[in-house]
Motif scaffolding. Sequence first.
Motif, PDB file in Angstrom:
ATOM      1  N   ASP A 286       5.015  54.418   1.103  1.00 61.49           N
ATOM      2  CA  ASP A 286       5.303  53.654   2.301  1.00 61.49           C
ATOM      3  C   ASP A 286       6.786  53.737   2.635  1.00 61.49           C
ATOM      4  OD1 ASP A 286       3.761  52.302   4.149  1.00 61.49           O
ATOM      5  OD2 ASP A 286       4.655  50.371   3.559  1.00 61.49           O
ATOM      6  N   SER A 289       7.665  57.108   3.898  1.00 64.33           N
ATOM      7  CA  SER A 289       7.150  57.286   5.256  1.00 64.33           C
ATOM      8  C   SER A 289       8.086  56.657   6.259  1.00 64.33           C
ATOM      9  CB  SER A 289       5.771  56.634   5.410  1.00 64.33           C
ATOM     10  OG  SER A 289       4.842  57.251   4.583  1.00 64.33           O
ATOM     11  N   GLN A 290       8.539  55.448   5.949  1.00 62.57           N
ATOM     12  CA  GLN A 290       9.438  54.753   6.868  1.00 62.57           C
ATOM     13  C   GLN A 290      10.753  55.511   6.991  1.00 62.57           C
ATOM     14  OE1 GLN A 290       8.286  52.388   8.759  1.00 62.57           O
ATOM     15  NE2 GLN A 290       6.392  52.632   7.607  1.00 62.57           N
ATOM     16  N   THR A 429       0.053  55.829   6.526  1.00 67.43           N
ATOM     17  CA  THR A 429       0.301  54.388   6.387  1.00 67.43           C
ATOM     18  C   THR A 429      -1.017  53.617   6.423  1.00 67.43           C
ATOM     19  OG1 THR A 429       2.391  54.722   7.503  1.00 67.43           O
ATOM     20  CG2 THR A 429       1.634  52.458   7.300  1.00 67.43           C
ATOM     21  N   ARG A 433      -2.373  51.264   3.472  1.00 75.08           N
ATOM     22  CA  ARG A 433      -2.752  49.866   3.699  1.00 75.08           C
ATOM     23  C   ARG A 433      -4.195  49.644   3.271  1.00 75.08           C
ATOM     24  NH1 ARG A 433       1.794  48.858   6.761  1.00 75.08           N
ATOM     25  NH2 ARG A 433       3.016  49.178   4.881  1.00 75.08           N
TER      26      ARG A 433
END
Length: 458
Positions: A286, A289-290, A429, A433
């Motif tokens: 995550d 990815s951000q 993402t 999640r």
Amino acid sequence: MLRDSEQTWTQQWVGLQATRDLADQFDDEALLLVFGKFNAGKSSFCNFLAERFAAHKRPVRYFHVEAGRIVETSEPFREGATETTSRLQGVCLGEKLVLLDTPGLHSVTPENAALTQRFTESADGVLWLTSSTSPGQVQELDELGRELHRNKPLLPVVTRSDEYDEDEVDGEIVKRLCNKSARRRALQEHDVRVRAREKLVAMGVDAALLEPPVSISVYVAREQEQTPEALADAGFGKLYAALLAIAEPALAYKRRKRAEILLHHLEENVLGRLQGDVLPLLGELDRSSQAALATLEHEQERIANAVWRGIVPTLPGLLDTYVAARDVKALCDTVSESVVEMFGREAERLLGDYVIAPEVSLARFELDDVADFDGIAVGHPGADGQVCEVAGIDFGRLHAALSNAIRECLLRLCSDAARRCRASIARLTALTRGLEEALKVHEEQLRELKRKVRSESV
Ligand SMILES: Nc1nc2c(ncn2[C@@H]2O[C@H](COP(=O)(O)OP(=O)(O)O)[C@@H](O)[C@H]2O)c(=O)[nH]1
Ligand SMILES: [Mg+2]
């Protein structure tokens, strides 16, 4: 990793079969682990209880684990520091009670480790023997983590609760071991209780597992004639009551033992691994990815600049080549192809983590009439008739028009690539999640299952 884990989980569960088998062998008895440090008085404790059972004409059978097997003997356990190798030994008291005297897993020889572990796991409750010379060394309980997490009841027994006292015998002062006073015992019991409760909480196990501690002196009980009063003074009245009290939760544990072993396997091995290893990886994914999202715009710009720098120097040559043939369409197609090729190369270099083949159609372009060769070429009559000369071609205008078209191409290609990158990050993402969510749901379900199993058997 998940694929590996699946195999590990299966092996771990098969490994627990032996524990389940052993538990079945003692299907009808309460198995109590007598746990404590070397010299805590475990063997003396077991022997003395066996003596009391024998005194009441109840059957007593000793056994021990040797070379990985159970061996029955008529010999009581050795007491004192005479033992050279530590081993697990047990004694069946009457028909319903089995005491397992264990030096702890770290002290047994490797050949006996597996069976010792299995016995430890099979126990329905734990008597924790802690010497009254320094009672309540709660770090010892760390070794019991696994058993306590399975919700087995725990009874602390303060052993060797005696001290020297001076007595006068025939006018001479002699030293004699006597019971510690009721007050001293109560203080120690309270202290052990407080510490043990804190320790259980720190270990994340239910503090309700803790039974009130009792103090005993096997030494004093043995020294005297074993009248009910003398036994009570040495702490055995309270001990018997405590054993009866722990029998209830121990038997309740026994009834749900199979479910507990499975629950614990799911909790420790399966969920533990998912939470310990997989969850942090998801978090990392995550975060990266951000981070990738944040740098995307910058990368886009770098790609466009690199392509631009690569293509511009080739334009004069291309113009020369195609002006002669007056083929604007071919010129545009060639430029478009180079743009696609260079863009592909740069995208691979700077956005290699993504799979993005440039969308060829986005690189196609045409030039409007103003820049057409025809508009600027001048025809004039020659020896063999009309000749077309490339006089007065406005290279500057053509170059500018091409540059413009290339810039627009690059814009289209870049924003398309960025859109696709963002889409793939978004998919990732969503997947992360989803996994996190699923993990949470299953964790909740497991907790609910545990609650049900534990409440039904009480
Ligand atoms: N003073 C005193 N000594 C004891 C008592 N119980 C055991 N011991 C002594 O403590 C030592 C260790 O006892 P043992 O039962 O072998 O301990 P284990 O290593 O935990 O099995 C031996 O020397 C025993 O005689 C007790 O109630 N009072
Ligand atoms: Mg011993």
